[in-house]
Design a protein around this motif. Structure first.
Motif, PDB file in Angstrom:
ATOM      1  N   GLN A   1      40.236  54.834  45.095  1.00 59.46           N
ATOM      2  CA  GLN A   1      40.108  53.843  44.023  1.00 59.46           C
ATOM      3  C   GLN A   1      41.412  53.088  43.799  1.00 59.46           C
ATOM      4  O   GLN A   1      41.412  51.872  43.600  1.00 59.46           O
ATOM      5  N   LEU A   2      42.538  53.790  43.824  1.00 60.30           N
ATOM      6  CA  LEU A   2      43.825  53.127  43.630  1.00 60.30           C
ATOM      7  C   LEU A   2      44.110  52.141  44.749  1.00 60.30           C
ATOM      8  O   LEU A   2      44.671  51.054  44.512  1.00 60.30           O
ATOM      9  N   SER A   3      43.723  52.480  45.981  1.00 53.70           N
ATOM     10  CA  SER A   3      43.990  51.599  47.114  1.00 53.70           C
ATOM     11  C   SER A   3      43.043  50.411  47.131  1.00 53.70           C
ATOM     12  O   SER A   3      43.468  49.267  47.312  1.00 53.70           O
ATOM     13  N   VAL A   4      41.751  50.671  46.941  1.00 58.58           N
ATOM     14  CA  VAL A   4      40.768  49.586  47.020  1.00 58.58           C
ATOM     15  C   VAL A   4      40.962  48.588  45.883  1.00 58.58           C
ATOM     16  O   VAL A   4      40.913  47.369  46.095  1.00 58.58           O
ATOM     17  N   ASN A   5      41.205  49.065  44.682  1.00 58.01           N
ATOM     18  CA  ASN A   5      41.370  48.177  43.528  1.00 58.01           C
ATOM     19  C   ASN A   5      42.795  47.660  43.357  1.00 58.01           C
ATOM     20  O   ASN A   5      43.059  46.911  42.418  1.00 58.01           O
ATOM     21  N   ASP A   6      43.698  48.057  44.244  1.00 57.83           N
ATOM     22  CA  ASP A   6      45.100  47.613  44.204  1.00 57.83           C
ATOM     23  C   ASP A   6      45.703  47.858  42.826  1.00 57.83           C
ATOM     24  O   ASP A   6      46.347  46.999  42.229  1.00 57.83           O
ATOM     25  N   MET A   7      45.485  49.062  42.309  1.00 57.42           N
ATOM     26  CA  MET A   7      45.967  49.415  40.984  1.00 57.42           C
ATOM     27  C   MET A   7      47.413  49.885  40.984  1.00 57.42           C
ATOM     28  O   MET A   7      48.090  49.787  39.964  1.00 57.42           O
ATOM     29  N   LEU A   8      47.875  50.392  42.113  1.00 59.94           N
ATOM     30  CA  LEU A   8      49.190  51.021  42.144  1.00 59.94           C
ATOM     31  C   LEU A   8      49.770  50.913  43.536  1.00 59.94           C
ATOM     32  O   LEU A   8      49.046  51.020  44.539  1.00 59.94           O
ATOM     33  N   GLN A   9      51.068  50.672  43.604  1.00 66.70           N
ATOM     34  CA  GLN A   9      51.797  50.649  44.865  1.00 66.70           C
ATOM     35  C   GLN A   9      53.114  51.397  44.683  1.00 66.70           C
ATOM     36  O   GLN A   9      53.626  51.509  43.568  1.00 66.70           O
ATOM     37  N   VAL A  10      53.623  51.885  45.795  1.00 66.60           N
ATOM     38  CA  VAL A  10      54.936  52.513  45.758  1.00 66.60           C
ATOM     39  C   VAL A  10      55.974  51.440  45.423  1.00 66.60           C
ATOM     40  O   VAL A  10      56.008  50.371  46.017  1.00 66.60           O
ATOM     41  N   GLY A  11      56.817  51.721  44.444  1.00 63.54           N
ATOM     42  CA  GLY A  11      57.802  50.747  43.974  1.00 63.54           C
ATOM     43  C   GLY A  11      57.412  50.077  42.677  1.00 63.54           C
ATOM     44  O   GLY A  11      58.225  49.345  42.096  1.00 63.54           O
ATOM     45  N   ASP A  12      56.186  50.308  42.185  1.00 63.71           N
ATOM     46  CA  ASP A  12      55.757  49.716  40.918  1.00 63.71           C
ATOM     47  C   ASP A  12      56.421  50.428  39.744  1.00 63.71           C
ATOM     48  O   ASP A  12      56.678  51.632  39.793  1.00 63.71           O
TER      49      ASP A  12
ATOM     50  N   PRO B   1      53.166  56.579  28.238  1.00 65.46           N
ATOM     51  CA  PRO B   1      53.908  57.314  27.197  1.00 65.46           C
ATOM     52  C   PRO B   1      53.315  58.678  26.881  1.00 65.46           C
ATOM     53  O   PRO B   1      54.037  59.602  26.526  1.00 65.46           O
ATOM     54  N   LYS B   2      52.003  58.800  27.027  1.00 60.12           N
ATOM     55  CA  LYS B   2      51.344  60.062  26.704  1.00 60.12           C
ATOM     56  C   LYS B   2      51.844  61.199  27.584  1.00 60.12           C
ATOM     57  O   LYS B   2      51.891  62.363  27.154  1.00 60.12           O
ATOM     58  N   TYR B   3      52.242  60.869  28.820  1.00 60.02           N
ATOM     59  CA  TYR B   3      52.686  61.894  29.764  1.00 60.02           C
ATOM     60  C   TYR B   3      54.171  61.753  30.096  1.00 60.02           C
ATOM     61  O   TYR B   3      54.643  62.363  31.059  1.00 60.02           O
ATOM     62  N   GLY B   4      54.899  60.971  29.331  1.00 59.18           N
ATOM     63  CA  GLY B   4      56.333  60.826  29.550  1.00 59.18           C
ATOM     64  C   GLY B   4      56.698  60.083  30.809  1.00 59.18           C
ATOM     65  O   GLY B   4      57.748  60.335  31.395  1.00 59.18           O
ATOM     66  N   VAL B   5      55.848  59.153  31.239  1.00 64.27           N
ATOM     67  CA  VAL B   5      56.073  58.393  32.468  1.00 64.27           C
ATOM     68  C   VAL B   5      56.582  57.008  32.093  1.00 64.27           C
ATOM     69  O   VAL B   5      55.923  56.274  31.353  1.00 64.27           O
ATOM     70  N   ASP B   6      57.748  56.655  32.590  1.00 62.53           N
ATOM     71  CA  ASP B   6      58.312  55.316  32.379  1.00 62.53           C
ATOM     72  C   ASP B   6      59.354  55.082  33.475  1.00 62.53           C
ATOM     73  O   ASP B   6      60.543  55.313  33.278  1.00 62.53           O
ATOM     74  N   GLY B   7      58.890  54.641  34.635  1.00 65.15           N
ATOM     75  CA  GLY B   7      59.815  54.446  35.741  1.00 65.15           C
ATOM     76  C   GLY B   7      59.119  53.912  36.975  1.00 65.15           C
ATOM     77  O   GLY B   7      58.034  53.333  36.912  1.00 65.15           O
ATOM     78  N   ILE B   8      59.757  54.127  38.136  1.00 65.53           N
ATOM     79  CA  ILE B   8      59.330  53.568  39.405  1.00 65.53           C
ATOM     80  C   ILE B   8      58.552  54.624  40.196  1.00 65.53           C
ATOM     81  O   ILE B   8      58.988  55.771  40.318  1.00 65.53           O
ATOM     82  N   VAL B   9      57.403  54.214  40.743  1.00 64.75           N
ATOM     83  CA  VAL B   9      56.613  55.104  41.597  1.00 64.75           C
ATOM     84  C   VAL B   9      57.328  55.256  42.938  1.00 64.75           C
ATOM     85  O   VAL B   9      57.625  54.267  43.609  1.00 64.75           O
ATOM     86  N   ILE B  10      57.633  56.491  43.314  1.00 64.30           N
ATOM     87  CA  ILE B  10      58.342  56.729  44.575  1.00 64.30           C
ATOM     88  C   ILE B  10      57.450  57.388  45.622  1.00 64.30           C
ATOM     89  O   ILE B  10      57.775  57.342  46.809  1.00 64.30           O
ATOM     90  N   GLU B  11      56.322  57.968  45.206  1.00 60.26           N
ATOM     91  CA  GLU B  11      55.455  58.616  46.197  1.00 60.26           C
ATOM     92  C   GLU B  11      54.087  58.845  45.585  1.00 60.26           C
ATOM     93  O   GLU B  11      53.958  59.221  44.418  1.00 60.26           O
ATOM     94  N   VAL B  12      53.046  58.615  46.394  1.00 59.45           N
ATOM     95  CA  VAL B  12      51.664  58.884  45.997  1.00 59.45           C
ATOM     96  C   VAL B  12      51.054  59.768  47.076  1.00 59.45           C
ATOM     97  O   VAL B  12      50.898  59.340  48.226  1.00 59.45           O
ATOM     98  N   THR B  13      50.723  61.000  46.730  1.00 64.19           N
ATOM     99  CA  THR B  13      50.136  61.936  47.673  1.00 64.19           C
ATOM    100  C   THR B  13      48.710  62.269  47.250  1.00 64.19           C
ATOM    101  O   THR B  13      48.163  61.666  46.316  1.00 64.19           O
ATOM    102  N   LEU B  14      48.135  63.237  47.958  1.00 67.72           N
ATOM    103  CA  LEU B  14      46.758  63.607  47.678  1.00 67.72           C
ATOM    104  C   LEU B  14      46.596  64.230  46.302  1.00 67.72           C
ATOM    105  O   LEU B  14      45.566  64.047  45.643  1.00 67.72           O
ATOM    106  N   THR B  15      47.582  64.963  45.835  1.00 69.96           N
ATOM    107  CA  THR B  15      47.446  65.705  44.583  1.00 69.96           C
ATOM    108  C   THR B  15      48.417  65.254  43.495  1.00 69.96           C
ATOM    109  O   THR B  15      48.253  65.656  42.351  1.00 69.96           O
ATOM    110  N   THR B  16      49.435  64.462  43.816  1.00 73.36           N
ATOM    111  CA  THR B  16      50.417  64.069  42.812  1.00 73.36           C
ATOM    112  C   THR B  16      50.851  62.625  43.006  1.00 73.36           C
ATOM    113  O   THR B  16      50.828  62.094  44.115  1.00 73.36           O
TER     114      THR B  16
END
Length: 447
Positions: free
Chosen positions: A201-212, A217-232
């Motif tokens: 879903q992330l790939s087909v809908n172009d929702m996320l890329q490495v470097g975005d 805030p709910k999960y303390g995420v505020d930064g740059i995506v460095i890796e997208v794997t099967l589970t994390t």
């Protein structure tokens, strides 16, 4: 073949002086050792000659995709497959037919062939995804999870085949048993299955890329995506902490992706200040003359004054009307239009994007005046510098328009108020009228 191998073995044993113990089984294990040495030598020579020769040919071509497809890991695993096939053919010859030892070694060799083939397929999958990443359409896409999924499927199929070979059962028999325990498998591999579906879903809908740059805030995420794997999904926050979240949270929950802002070339500023409502008033001619000396305000004052004068003249309203009937300029409107001109002419903003200086709903803290515009840069440092300069200028010049920013009184304000001459005079007057003797007499009389 078996007889020839036995003659070679007997000859070797005779040269070693061990022919007398042939009946004890030395010939069998020496034959096994010879086969293993031949296969190991074949594998070494295959990697030394065939793999390296093929690599030299590939490096001379002009295209780039064959460098990944025929990489050294792929070529080495291909040589291992050939060696495993040779071993599975030659090793059973060592043992007599219909013996238990031959059956065991045959199944082990067939399992080894399956392992080498699966490793070759995993290497090919890795090379194929490396080729796909180089294409512009796939750059920075989260396809690492898809690659891991494909490798996991190959490993699962290989495991099923190996088990079926070892237990001498058809793979369909094992698949039937797996179908009965599907609920248990889904529970065990829940994260992997959800990660696989979310990765698609992330790939087909172009929702996320490495470097975005993303925010959750709910999960303390505020930064740059460095890796997208099967589970994390691994994110490096701006405080250099690493946060990992499951991919399915990005699909099931909401997150902010700032990549579109970066591509647009402009970053929004939306901040307001509260104006003290008691300082808003109609402008007198003296005030207008004073405001005309402020750059970026003169043009609006002259244009608006002419329009208001025409309206008042058309309706018979004189300019010296004490009730200020008709249309008259206010210091707040002049200040608001001054800010618009200042932003357009003196601040590096995107002129093709929305620009507003507007009033919000009045509150008990004053009248909010909001600045809404886009800077011409998305670099964080430059963005903060522009925003700081704009509001520093606003705070510094607002009193020239006879306006005041609303601010709750602090301790220093109360102290300054107590130190005013008027309050000091009243306080001294109260002290002078406070007669201690009169107060003492009143106490003695029981007052």
């Amino acid at each position: 073949m078996q007889a020839l191998l036995r003659r070679w073995t007997d000859t070797l044993l005779e040269k070693l002086g061990l022919s007398s113990v042939t009946e004890s089984g030395w010939d069998l294990w020496v034959s096994l050792l010879l086969v293993l040495l031949v296969v190991v030598l074949f594998d070494f020579l295959c990697r030394l000659t065939l793999a390296r020769g093929m690599r030299r040919v590939v490096e001379r071509t002009r295209v780039q995709w064959d460098d990944d497809l025929f990489s050294m890991p792929v070529l080495n695993h291909s040589c291992h497959v050939l060696s495993a096939i040779l071993l599975s053919i030659a090793l059973p010859v060592v043992f007599e037919e219909n013996t238990h030892v031959r059956t065991v070694f045959t199944r082990l060799m067939e399992s080894y062939v399956v392992i080498t083939v699966c490793r070759l397929l995993c290497a090919l999958i890795r090379s194929g995804f490396r080729i796909a990443v180089r294409r512009p359409a796939w750059q920075n896409k989260p396809i690492k999870g898809l690659r891991q999924t494909a490798q996991g499927i190959v490993s699962l199929i290989g495991a099923i085949l190996i088990i079926s070979i070892l237990v001498n059962k058809s793979p369909t028999f094992l698949l039937t048993g797996l179908g009965a325990s599907a609920a248990v498998l889904m529970l065990i591999f829940k994260d992997s299955i959800l990660g696989f579906v979310s990765g698609i879903q992330l790939s087909v809908n172009d929702m996320l890329q490495v470097g975005d740059w993303i925010q959750m805030p709910k999960y303390g995420v505020d930064g740059i995506v460095i890796e997208v794997t099967l589970t994390t999904v691994k994110v490096r926050n701006y405080d250099n902490t690493i946060v990992t979240v499951p991919p399915y949270l990005l699909v099931s929950d909401s997150f902010a992706n700032w990549q579109a802002m970066k591509r647009s070339g402009g970053r929004r500023v939306m901040r307001s200040v509260s104006i003290d409502i008691s300082t808003i008033r109609f402008c007198t001619p003296e005030m207008l003359e004073r405001y005309r000396r402020i750059e970026y305000a003169r043009e609006y004052i002259d244009t608006t004054e002419k329009r208001y004068a025409d309206f008042n003249a058309a309706h018979g309203i004189t300019s010296d009307d004490p009730d200020r009937n008709g249309l008259h300029q206010t210091n707040l409107e002049i200040f608001r239009n001054y800010l618009i001109a200042y932003l357009q002419k003196a601040v590096p903003i995107r002129h093709d994007m929305l620009l507003l200086v507007r009033q919000l709903q009045p509150e008990d803290t004053g009248l909010p005046l909001q600045l809404f515009f886009y800077t011409d840069t998305t670099v964080w440092q430059e963005y903060e510098r522009i925003q700081a300069e704009v509001f520093a200028h606003l705070f510094s010049i607002i009193d020239r328009f006879d306006l005041r920013i609303f601010q709750r009184p602090a301790g220093s304000n109360v102290e300054d108020l107590r130190n005013t001459p008027l309050l000091q005079k009243e306080h001294q007057h109260e002290l002078n009228h406070d007669d201690p003797q009169e107060h003492a007499d009143g106490v003695d009389r029981g007052v």
